[in-house]
Design a protein around this motif. Structure first.
Motif, PDB file in Angstrom:
ATOM      1  N   UNK A 206       0.832  -1.211   0.000  1.00 23.31           N
ATOM      2  CA  UNK A 206       0.000   0.000   0.000  1.00 23.31           C
ATOM      3  C   UNK A 206       0.864   1.256   0.000  1.00 23.31           C
ATOM      4  N   UNK A 207       1.943   1.233   0.762  1.00 20.09           N
ATOM      5  CA  UNK A 207       2.838   2.399   0.777  1.00 20.09           C
ATOM      6  C   UNK A 207       3.492   2.604  -0.582  1.00 20.09           C
ATOM      7  N   UNK A 208       3.889   1.523  -1.248  1.00 19.05           N
ATOM      8  CA  UNK A 208       4.507   1.653  -2.572  1.00 19.05           C
ATOM      9  C   UNK A 208       3.518   2.246  -3.575  1.00 19.05           C
ATOM     10  N   UNK A 209       2.290   1.775  -3.517  1.00 17.88           N
ATOM     11  CA  UNK A 209       1.290   2.335  -4.413  1.00 17.88           C
ATOM     12  C   UNK A 209       1.076   3.825  -4.150  1.00 17.88           C
ATOM     13  N   UNK A 210       1.056   4.179  -2.872  1.00 18.99           N
ATOM     14  CA  UNK A 210       0.872   5.603  -2.555  1.00 18.99           C
ATOM     15  C   UNK A 210       2.052   6.434  -3.047  1.00 18.99           C
ATOM     16  N   UNK A 211       3.273   5.884  -2.943  1.00 23.80           N
ATOM     17  CA  UNK A 211       4.443   6.624  -3.443  1.00 23.80           C
ATOM     18  C   UNK A 211       4.370   6.796  -4.959  1.00 23.80           C
ATOM     19  N   UNK A 212       3.974   5.727  -5.664  1.00 26.53           N
ATOM     20  CA  UNK A 212       3.849   5.826  -7.112  1.00 26.53           C
ATOM     21  C   UNK A 212       2.814   6.873  -7.510  1.00 26.53           C
ATOM     22  N   UNK A 217       1.521  12.306  -9.714  1.00 25.60           N
ATOM     23  CA  UNK A 217       0.694  13.509  -9.604  1.00 25.60           C
ATOM     24  C   UNK A 217       1.452  14.773  -9.996  1.00 25.60           C
ATOM     25  N   UNK A 218       2.713  15.044  -9.581  1.00 25.71           N
ATOM     26  CA  UNK A 218       3.416  16.263 -10.022  1.00 25.71           C
ATOM     27  C   UNK A 218       3.620  16.320 -11.536  1.00 25.71           C
ATOM     28  N   UNK A 219       3.930  15.211 -12.161  1.00 26.97           N
ATOM     29  CA  UNK A 219       4.116  15.197 -13.600  1.00 26.97           C
ATOM     30  C   UNK A 219       2.821  15.555 -14.318  1.00 26.97           C
ATOM     31  N   UNK A 220       1.736  15.017 -13.824  1.00 29.31           N
ATOM     32  CA  UNK A 220       0.455  15.349 -14.447  1.00 29.31           C
ATOM     33  C   UNK A 220       0.123  16.818 -14.259  1.00 29.31           C
ATOM     34  N   UNK A 221       0.454  17.334 -13.094  1.00 29.14           N
ATOM     35  CA  UNK A 221       0.183  18.750 -12.841  1.00 29.14           C
ATOM     36  C   UNK A 221       1.021  19.647 -13.751  1.00 29.14           C
ATOM     37  N   UNK A 222       2.289  19.265 -13.978  1.00 26.90           N
ATOM     38  CA  UNK A 222       3.152  20.047 -14.862  1.00 26.90           C
ATOM     39  C   UNK A 222       2.606  20.046 -16.291  1.00 26.90           C
ATOM     40  N   UNK A 223       2.156  18.877 -16.743  1.00 25.52           N
ATOM     41  CA  UNK A 223       1.597  18.790 -18.078  1.00 25.52           C
ATOM     42  C   UNK A 223       0.340  19.636 -18.206  1.00 25.52           C
ATOM     43  N   UNK A 224      -0.489  19.550 -17.152  1.00 23.78           N
ATOM     44  CA  UNK A 224      -1.719  20.323 -17.194  1.00 23.78           C
ATOM     45  C   UNK A 224      -1.429  21.829 -17.172  1.00 23.78           C
ATOM     46  N   UNK A 225      -0.429  22.261 -16.378  1.00 27.66           N
ATOM     47  CA  UNK A 225      -0.089  23.694 -16.297  1.00 27.66           C
ATOM     48  C   UNK A 225       0.613  24.179 -17.566  1.00 27.66           C
ATOM     49  N   UNK A 226       1.370  23.360 -18.252  1.00 23.91           N
ATOM     50  CA  UNK A 226       2.068  23.742 -19.476  1.00 23.91           C
ATOM     51  C   UNK A 226       1.119  23.877 -20.657  1.00 23.91           C
ATOM     52  N   UNK A 227       0.116  23.103 -20.727  1.00 26.89           N
ATOM     53  CA  UNK A 227      -0.833  23.151 -21.846  1.00 26.89           C
ATOM     54  C   UNK A 227      -1.556  24.491 -21.920  1.00 26.89           C
ATOM     55  N   UNK A 228      -2.127  25.082 -20.891  1.00 22.64           N
ATOM     56  CA  UNK A 228      -2.773  26.393 -20.988  1.00 22.64           C
ATOM     57  C   UNK A 228      -1.789  27.491 -21.361  1.00 22.64           C
TER      58      UNK A 228
END
Length: 259
Positions: A206-212, A217-228
């Motif tokens: 469970x801890x490994x899944x949470x770390x993954x 999540x940061x990579x997705x946020x960067x992609x989402x912020x770069x697109x606009x």
């Protein structure tokens, strides 16, 4: 006990006694009664007669005593001897001690076992005094494990072991029950260790899944912020218009002549 004169003897015949001669100084004309009075008394058979009469009186007294108190004689025959009374009292003392020992032993099992122990049951023996004494006993103790709960099984087996060894002198059966409870405890510990390993492995996964997820999540946020940001920038200028205008007129070379 027969005393003297128990056998009767026949009285001697009168003819066996020797005749005594008449006194010489007595005249023949004297009366026969006077003559017998003058002679010495005959006492030879008197002791024998007295002995026979004493024996007869003794036998009569014995028969009278026996016929007068038959119940008394019977009661004496039915009474135990002093030695037998001592043996019976010794046996009663042993039974009383055994009764107390058995009851104390079984009550110790029941008191410590609590809800896992049953009520004591006893085996009795009747003593010489007619009373019943406990000479054996038993208490049922539940040694079964608690399903799917090794921790509860461990707590239960600890109580069972204390109950089995509660008396001052545990019997062989008591020690066997304690050994069975210890075996159940070992098995419960193994189950508990396996359960803890499984829980630790599940927690690690469970801890490994949470770390993954946290890393993604940061990579997705960067992609989402770069697109606009890319959408807000103006489009680059087109150079096609300049190319068209440059192709319309070609400059003519000018020559200056100097005279």
């Amino acid at each position: 006990m027969q005393i003297g004169g128990a056998t009767s003897y026949p009285a001697p015949a009168a003819t066996l006694l020797p005749a005594r001669p008449l006194a010489s100084n007595i005249s023949p004309d004297v009366s026969p009664d006077i003559t017998r009075a003058a002679q010495a008394p005959i006492t030879a058979a008197q002791p024998l007669a007295d002995e026979q009469s004493a024996s007869a009186r003794e036998e009569a007294d014995k028969s009278t005593d026996t016929s007068a108190s038959p119940n008394k004689a019977k009661s004496r025959e039915g009474e135990p001897s002093p030695q037998q009374q001592r043996l019976e009292q010794l046996e009663i003392t042993k039974l009383v001690s055994r009764d107390q020992e058995v009851r104390t032993h079984e009550q110790a099992h029941a008191a410590v076992g609590g809800r896992y122990a049953g009520a004591p049951s006893y085996t009795y023996e009747r003593g010489p005094d007619g009373k019943r004494y406990a000479v054996g006993g038993e208490v049922g103790i539940d040694t079964s494990p608690i399903p799917n709960d090794p921790e509860a099984t461990l707590r239960k087996m600890e109580v069972v072991i204390r109950a089995a060894l509660a008396p001052a002198e545990p019997s062989a059966q008591d020690r066997q029950v304690a050994a069975q409870a210890q075996a159940q405890m070992a098995e419960a510990r193994a189950q508990l260790a396996q359960q803890q390993r499984s829980e630790a492995s599940a927690a690690s996964e469970a801890r490994a899944e949470r770390r993954e997820k946290a890393d993604e999540e940061p990579q997705a946020e960067e992609k989402e912020s770069a697109a606009p940001a890319q959408q807000d920038l103006p489009p680059p200028p087109s150079l096609d218009l300049y190319r068209q205008l440059s192709g319309l007129q070609t400059p003519t070379p000018v020559v200056d002549l100097v005279a």
